[in-house]
Design a protein around this motif. Structure first.
Motif, PDB file in Angstrom:
ATOM      1  N   ALA A  23       0.841  -1.209   0.000  1.00  0.00           N
ATOM      2  CA  ALA A  23       0.000   0.000   0.000  1.00  0.00           C
ATOM      3  C   ALA A  23       0.875   1.257   0.000  1.00  0.00           C
ATOM      4  N   TYR A  24       1.912   1.217   0.826  1.00  0.00           N
ATOM      5  CA  TYR A  24       2.805   2.375   0.918  1.00  0.00           C
ATOM      6  C   TYR A  24       3.452   2.670  -0.427  1.00  0.00           C
ATOM      7  N   LYS A  25       3.967   1.624  -1.051  1.00  0.00           N
ATOM      8  CA  LYS A  25       4.616   1.824  -2.357  1.00  0.00           C
ATOM      9  C   LYS A  25       3.627   2.357  -3.391  1.00  0.00           C
ATOM     10  N   ARG A  26       2.420   1.808  -3.380  1.00  0.00           N
ATOM     11  CA  ARG A  26       1.397   2.286  -4.332  1.00  0.00           C
ATOM     12  C   ARG A  26       1.088   3.765  -4.109  1.00  0.00           C
ATOM     13  N   PHE A  77      -5.207  -0.620   8.140  1.00  0.00           N
ATOM     14  CA  PHE A  77      -5.593  -1.396   6.946  1.00  0.00           C
ATOM     15  C   PHE A  77      -6.977  -0.979   6.446  1.00  0.00           C
ATOM     16  N   ALA A  78      -7.897  -0.764   7.368  1.00  0.00           N
ATOM     17  CA  ALA A  78      -9.250  -0.361   6.956  1.00  0.00           C
ATOM     18  C   ALA A  78      -9.181   0.945   6.169  1.00  0.00           C
ATOM     19  N   GLY A  84      -8.363   2.893  -1.242  1.00  0.00           N
ATOM     20  CA  GLY A  84      -8.018   2.247  -2.510  1.00  0.00           C
ATOM     21  C   GLY A  84      -6.553   1.861  -2.659  1.00  0.00           C
ATOM     22  N   TRP A  85      -5.781   1.973  -1.585  1.00  0.00           N
ATOM     23  CA  TRP A  85      -4.357   1.618  -1.692  1.00  0.00           C
ATOM     24  C   TRP A  85      -4.108   0.140  -1.437  1.00  0.00           C
ATOM     25  N   LEU A  86      -5.138  -0.534  -0.960  1.00  0.00           N
ATOM     26  CA  LEU A  86      -5.003  -1.948  -0.618  1.00  0.00           C
ATOM     27  C   LEU A  86      -6.313  -2.650  -0.947  1.00  0.00           C
ATOM     28  N   GLN A  87      -6.190  -3.895  -1.434  1.00  0.00           N
ATOM     29  CA  GLN A  87      -7.382  -4.717  -1.629  1.00  0.00           C
ATOM     30  C   GLN A  87      -7.561  -5.605  -0.405  1.00  0.00           C
TER      31      GLN A  87
END
Lengths: 108, 108
Positions: A23-26, A77-78, A84-87
């Protein structure tokens, strides 16, 4: 929902670290692209100070958001899923209780 | 050298306003180009925060420097000449006393 007493198994820790980094990298990649677009559109000084204000806000936001502490990770995480940075599927490997909590928080 | 009591004739005011604007436009143009170069070289997040720090410093600097008050204008012009944003010749039209003061300050 205070989460300080949640246990994270070694496998879950690995899943969590990986998801956190993804998520951080995205988000950083998207931000760099956005900054470059804004910079290349600067015509007048107000545009430049607008970019400065934008960077100030995003730096504050990112510094606060990416807090890798197990006591707050469910909330982190939520938020990342909501933004939208994580599925949710990238958290597969966490126990169903944690997944349920993240999922519930994203709908709030 | 307190300059509050210096008189600026209408012609000198016109010369001063024009010189002030020329320097400001030059510095802003150079800064925009520098920001675009830095932005396009961003690869990692540290580069982006470096750009943010750079913008913070330059904004503070420019906000403080371009102070169009006749009581401080001699000092402002001296600094602009010293930094290369203005040529002494662009102050032609000011009386010799003012030009001498600007010139002396640029050598300090």
């Amino acid at each position: 929902m205070y989460a300080n007493n949640i246990h994270w198994s070694p496998v879950e820790q690995k899943v969590a670290q990986s998801a956190f980094e993804i998520a951080y990298k995205r988000e950083v990649k998207a931000l760099i692209e956005e900054v470059q677009i804004q910079a290349n559109q600067i015509n007048v000084i107000e545009d430049m100070w607008h970019l400065h204000d934008f960077l100030s806000a995003r730096r504050h936001d990112i510094d606060g958001k990416y807090d890798y502490q197990y006591s707050v990770l469910i909330f982190v995480f939520a938020r990342l899923v909501k933004e939208g940075w994580l599925q949710l599927s990238e958290l597969d490997g966490l126990d169903s209780d944690k997944l349920g909590k993240v999922s519930a928080l994203t709908r709030m």
